[in-house]
Design a protein around this motif. Structure first.
Motif, short mmCIF file in Angstrom:
data_model
loop_
_atom_site.label_atom_id
_atom_site.label_comp_id
_atom_site.label_asym_id
_atom_site.label_seq_id
_atom_site.Cartn_x
_atom_site.Cartn_y
_atom_site.Cartn_z
N THR A 164 29.78 47.77 47.01
CA THR A 164 29.56 46.71 46.27
C THR A 164 29.95 47.26 44.88
O THR A 164 29.79 48.36 44.47
CB THR A 164 28.05 46.43 46.00
N CYS A 165 30.84 46.46 44.03
CA CYS A 165 31.25 46.91 42.76
C CYS A 165 30.12 46.80 41.82
O CYS A 165 29.50 45.78 41.70
CB CYS A 165 32.44 46.02 42.44
N GLU A 166 29.85 47.61 40.98
CA GLU A 166 28.74 47.55 39.93
C GLU A 166 29.08 47.05 38.91
O GLU A 166 28.27 46.67 37.89
CB GLU A 166 28.04 48.94 39.86
N ASN A 167 30.52 46.67 38.76
CA ASN A 167 31.08 46.22 37.54
C ASN A 167 30.97 44.62 37.50
O ASN A 167 30.45 44.00 36.87
CB ASN A 167 32.37 46.68 37.24
N CYS A 168 31.53 44.10 38.81
CA CYS A 168 31.62 42.63 38.74
C CYS A 168 30.80 42.10 40.12
O CYS A 168 31.12 40.96 40.46
CB CYS A 168 33.20 42.41 39.03
N SER A 169 30.21 43.06 40.70
CA SER A 169 29.34 42.63 41.98
C SER A 169 29.92 42.19 43.21
O SER A 169 29.35 41.64 44.27
CB SER A 169 28.23 41.51 41.49
N CYS A 184 38.67 51.66 45.05
CA CYS A 184 38.31 51.13 43.77
C CYS A 184 38.02 49.42 44.18
O CYS A 184 38.37 49.01 45.30
CB CYS A 184 39.42 51.31 42.63
N CYS A 185 37.47 48.78 43.34
CA CYS A 185 37.20 47.28 43.48
C CYS A 185 38.47 46.50 43.69
O CYS A 185 39.39 46.59 42.74
CB CYS A 185 36.38 46.88 42.50
N PRO A 186 38.67 45.94 44.82
CA PRO A 186 39.57 45.14 45.02
C PRO A 186 39.88 43.74 43.93
O PRO A 186 41.03 43.23 43.77
CB PRO A 186 39.61 44.42 46.44
N LYS A 187 38.81 43.58 43.26
CA LYS A 187 38.66 42.32 42.35
C LYS A 187 39.13 42.95 40.92
O LYS A 187 39.88 42.59 40.28
CB LYS A 187 37.57 41.82 42.37
N CYS A 188 38.31 43.99 40.44
CA CYS A 188 38.35 44.14 39.11
C CYS A 188 39.00 45.65 38.97
O CYS A 188 39.03 46.36 37.84
CB CYS A 188 37.16 44.20 38.34
N SER A 189 39.42 46.28 40.09
CA SER A 189 39.86 47.77 39.79
C SER A 189 39.16 48.70 39.48
O SER A 189 39.70 49.97 39.23
CB SER A 189 41.34 47.52 39.35
ZN LIG Z 1 34.71 44.98 40.62
#
Ligand SMILES: [Zn+2]
Lengths: 221, 114
Positions: free
Chosen positions: B71-76, B87-92
């Motif tokens: 789970t991305c802690e930045n964008c969930s 890294c997060c596929p949505k917000c990197s």
């Molecule tokens: Zn993210």
């Protein structure tokens, strides 16, 4: 006929591991499972640790090696108790070997038990030995891509010791890259940059050990 | 080669569970997480060796790899974690919370009675 089993393959190892962990917790022993490639300097780190801390805390070592008692003998020279487990070719230690080795140790008032696992970054990471903390050692002579190549060892560790930092300037090893890669896998990882040869940085490692050892044993996070 | 040890454990568990041993095991399904570092080729090789001279000889081994959830802690964003590109596929961002890795499981066997 299809038979559903849904059974943990390493269940037997895990049973021994949880019994070991209970024993360590009950007796306030900080048991450390130390994992690295061959030649990363684990034994030298332990020798230095023994020299610096043996008057402050009671430490014992279980050595895992494919063959020979050589490493245990090195540790005994520093005055610590050391038990050797010869795996006869196996690439990792199992929890039941630790149970047996612990029975041979004098654990009265023991603060720290270090298990020096077989030199190998892949296999030991799958086997829970019942340790309280896991320490992975990476030396600068091995290349800074180890975290990416062997993620399991880094993802499951509590502490990373980057050893031989005195040599980094002569090698293509970026300490910053290694730290970045390791943190990506495991953001709770405690990282200490050390040289077991020049003693640089070792004081931080010693402090960590004392802080989490013995009477204060709990999982360091 | 921890696969060798894993293979022996698989055979041991099977042998202790097959209802009666008049027959043979023709298929074995196991599953593992990403961090278990099970290499398919090494696993199959080790399995064949461990299965020799048992009722599992010549059984086919199927290995299911269970992705590691993160789970991305930045964008969930929830996603399957890629060990090689963490890294997060949505917000990197790479402020990521990794879930529990799947354990090594012996899922099922297919047994042929004779
Ligand atoms: Zn993210």
């Amino acid at each position: 006929m299809k038979i559903k089993l849904a059974q943990k393959i390493l269940a037997k190892n895990d049973d021994y591991a949880s019994a070991n962990r209970k024993f360590f917790k009950r007796n306030n022993i900080l048991c450390i499972n130390m994992i690295s490639s061959p030649g990363s300097g684990k034994t030298t780190i332990l020798e230095q640790t023994a020299k610096a801390l043996k008057k402050k805390i009671k430490i014992a070592v279980i050595e895992g090696d494919l063959y020979t008692e050589r490493d245990a003998e090195r540790i005994r020279k520093t005055g610590l108790q050391a038990i050797q487990i010869e795996t006869k070719g196996a690439c990792h230690l199992n929890a039941d070997q630790i149970t047996k080795a612990v029975h041979k140790l004098d654990t009265e008032n023991l603060d720290v038990l270090v298990i020096e696992n077989v030199g190998n970054l892949v296999c030991p990471s799958d086997f829970d030995l019942g340790e309280i903390a896991r320490v992975v050692v990476l030396s600068t002579t091995e290349g800074d891509d180890k975290c990416v190549k062997y993620p399991g060892s880094f993802a499951k560790a509590d502490v990373l010791l980057i050893n031989k930092i005195d040599l980094a300037k002569h090698l293509d090893f970026s300490i910053a890259k290694a730290k970045r890669d390791a943190r990506k896998l495991n953001k709770h990882l405690k990282i200490f940059e050390i040289s077991a040869k020049t003693l640089a940085g070792l004081d931080k490692w010693f402090n960590w050990l004392i802080m989490f050892s013995g009477r204060r044993a709990r999982r360091p996070k | 080669m921890h696969e060798a040890m894993v293979a022996e454990s698989i055979i041991d568990s099977i042998l202790s569970q097959v209802p009666n041993k008049h027959g043979r095991v023709i298929r074995v399904v196991i599953s593992c997480g990403q961090i278990n570092a099970i290499n398919d080729e090494a696993m199959k090789f080790a399995f064949d060796i461990a299965a020799e001279e048992t009722i599992c000889k010549d059984a086919k081994l199927k290995i299911k790899h269970i992705p590691l959830k993160a789970t991305c802690e930045n964008c969930s964003k929830k996603f399957n974690y890629d060990l090689y590109d963490p890294c997060c596929p949505k917000c990197s961002k790479n402020d990521i919370k990794i879930g529990e890795d799947a354990p090594l499981l012996l899922e099922e066997i297919e047994f042929e009675e004779n």
